[in-house]
Design an enzyme around this catalytic site. Structure first.
Site, short mmCIF file in Angstrom:
data_model
loop_
_atom_site.label_atom_id
_atom_site.label_comp_id
_atom_site.label_asym_id
_atom_site.label_seq_id
_atom_site.Cartn_x
_atom_site.Cartn_y
_atom_site.Cartn_z
N GLU A 29 0.85 -1.19 0.00
CA GLU A 29 0.00 0.00 0.00
C GLU A 29 0.88 1.24 0.00
O GLU A 29 2.09 1.14 0.25
CB GLU A 29 -0.92 -0.01 1.22
CG GLU A 29 -1.89 -1.17 1.22
CD GLU A 29 -2.88 -1.16 2.38
OE1 GLU A 29 -3.69 -2.10 2.46
OE2 GLU A 29 -2.83 -0.21 3.20
N PRO A 30 0.31 2.42 -0.27
CA PRO A 30 1.13 3.63 -0.29
C PRO A 30 1.92 3.86 1.00
O PRO A 30 3.03 4.37 0.96
CB PRO A 30 0.10 4.75 -0.52
CG PRO A 30 -1.01 4.08 -1.27
CD PRO A 30 -1.08 2.69 -0.70
N TRP B 224 1.74 -0.30 -6.18
CA TRP B 224 2.77 -1.10 -6.86
C TRP B 224 2.22 -2.43 -7.37
O TRP B 224 2.86 -3.46 -7.28
CB TRP B 224 3.97 -1.33 -5.94
CG TRP B 224 4.47 -0.09 -5.30
CD1 TRP B 224 4.45 0.22 -3.96
CD2 TRP B 224 5.03 1.05 -5.96
NE1 TRP B 224 4.96 1.47 -3.75
CE2 TRP B 224 5.33 2.01 -4.96
CE3 TRP B 224 5.32 1.36 -7.30
CZ2 TRP B 224 5.90 3.24 -5.25
CZ3 TRP B 224 5.88 2.59 -7.59
CH2 TRP B 224 6.17 3.51 -6.59
N THR C 1 1.46 -4.90 -10.06
CA THR C 1 1.74 -5.32 -11.43
C THR C 1 0.44 -5.84 -12.05
O THR C 1 -0.27 -6.63 -11.43
CB THR C 1 2.80 -6.42 -11.45
OG1 THR C 1 3.99 -5.92 -10.85
CG2 THR C 1 3.11 -6.87 -12.87
N GLN D 185 29.32 -1.69 -19.72
CA GLN D 185 30.73 -1.31 -19.75
C GLN D 185 31.47 -2.00 -20.90
O GLN D 185 32.30 -1.39 -21.57
CB GLN D 185 31.39 -1.67 -18.41
CG GLN D 185 32.78 -1.10 -18.22
CD GLN D 185 32.77 0.40 -18.01
OE1 GLN D 185 31.76 0.97 -17.63
NE2 GLN D 185 33.89 1.05 -18.27
N GLU E 99 8.78 -7.77 -4.50
CA GLU E 99 8.54 -8.97 -3.68
C GLU E 99 9.51 -9.08 -2.51
O GLU E 99 10.04 -10.14 -2.18
CB GLU E 99 8.56 -10.23 -4.56
CG GLU E 99 7.47 -10.17 -5.60
CD GLU E 99 7.09 -11.51 -6.17
OE1 GLU E 99 7.36 -12.53 -5.54
OE2 GLU E 99 6.50 -11.51 -7.26
#
Length: 386
Positions: free
Chosen positions: A129-130, A160, A162, A339, A366
């Site tokens: 949650e926020p 968040w 997905t 690189q 996760e």
């Protein structure tokens, strides 16, 4: 660089051959353009479902593939190597099915799992949650009994998520009791439920094709037949789901790292400086050797944890170790790949800059890698002292 797979059966070898074919034909060719445009491959996920790839570790009686985690994770690695949005999407979908598959009643599994595993549905998992990310036990989304006492009304906001806004179902953790982990219950919420909506997707550094959004629950009504497990069991269900899900993230990380390594090796063999391929310089050769060693070690670690899970043995610490090591490896290997390519590696003309941007999120999702260290230490020396 060919990967030596140790698969337990001819069926598993055929399965991985199918996955490689789909990854080569359907996923990899459009990955860069689709990510740049921020498009989620919904039709591809329908193809994966039709091919039996969205329910691999679950029972065949409910539409799953009856595959051990050892095989399922190698499938994820192949898909993530072609496009992380796809590998991660399959992992998240599998995570969102875990609660019902492991804790649902026989009737719930018979009613819902076939659609979730093999009929094109896409899932999402709602825990964070926020105001509660790593501290998931302090979540505030609340489910209260409706006036008739026959169902629940869910209110709150998840963050968040997905597949937020495009999922067909959401596995939701909500507070039904007092504060702390014992007051949380799990629910299966349909994606078209009245009162459920999603905010615009987050604007992310990478994984732009995978929508991540807040999901709002404005008095969303669900029947008690959509409660998963017992009241107050939700946090234990969430932790169980995350143990398995962390292995999925580990496999995706190694897929991404392998893709970066392959790109770096190919470039080093072709790029000439001072009259010879850059692969002939010891500094580059040693860098590639270290990258390959890290990738192989990560693969061995996630497979060892998967075999523990398949054998029914505890694997929580090993899952945390795999998630920690494999995602840190993905960050190191993708950075080193940039690189190796030098200035070209920093341009969007080559995929390694995208791989590097995508690798970072794997150290966060996760359970951050700091949380993984806490989990591992807890198994070693017990709970933290205050």
């Amino acid at each position: 660089m060919p990967v030596d797979r140790h698969l337990p059966s001819g069926e598993a070898r055929d399965l991985l051959a199918l996955v490689r074919d789909i990854a080569h034909r359907e996923v990899a060719p459009t990955a860069a353009a689709e990510e740049d445009a921020g498009r989620f491959p919904r039709e591809l996920f329908r193809l994966l479902s039709e091919s039996g790839l969205l329910g691999l570790p679950y029972p065949a009686e409910h539409g799953g593939g009856d595959q051990p985690y050892e095989v399922y994770l190698q499938v994820l690695e192949e898909l993530a190597a072609a496009r992380l949005t796809v590998g991660l999407g399959v992992s998240v979908h599998t995570l969102s099915c875990h609660a019902l598959a492991a804790y649902g009643t026989k009737q719930q599994r018979a009613e819902h799992l076939p659609g979730m595993l093999g009929q094109g549905l896409l899932g999402a998992y709602c825990l964070s949650e926020p105001s509660s990310g790593s501290d998931a036990a302090s979540l505030r989304t609340r489910a209260v009994r409706d006036d008739a006492g026959a169902g629940w009304v869910i209110s709150g906001t998840k963050a968040w998520t997905t597949h937020g806004g495009i999922a067909d179902f959401y596995t939701v953790m909500a507070r039904t009791g007092g504060e702390g982990p014992r007051g949380i219950t799990a629910f299966l919420v349909p994606g078209d439920a009245a009162g459920l909506s999603a905010a615009p997707p987050e604007r992310k550094m990478g994984l732009k094709g995978s929508p991540t959004a807040q999901v709002h629950f404005d008095r969303v009504a669900v029947g008690d037949d959509r409660r998963i497990g017992e009241e107050g069991q939700g946090f234990a269900i969430a932790l169980s789901s995350l143990d398995a899900g962390r292995l999925g993230i580990a496999a995706c990380a190694i897929g991404l790292a392998q893709a970066a390594l392959d790109e770096a090796v190919a470039y080093a063999a072709e790029r000439r400086q001072f009259g010879r391929p850059v692969a002939g310089f010891q500094g580059i050769r040693f860098m590639l050797a270290d990258m390959a060693t890290q990738v192989a070690a990560g693969r061995a670690l996630y497979l060892a944890a998967a075999r523990l899970k398949d054998a029914g043995q505890p694997f929580s610490a090993e899952a945390a170790m795999a998630k920690l090591h494999c995602t840190d490896t993905a960050m190191r290997v993708t950075t080193d790949a940039v690189q190796v390519l030098g200035g070209y590696g920093y341009t969007a003309d080559f995929p390694v800059e995208r791989y590097m941007r995508e690798a970072k999120v794997l150290q966060i999702v996760e359970g951050t890698n700091q949380i993984q260290r806490m989990v591992i230490a807890r198994h070693l020396v017990g709970p933290e002292t205050r």
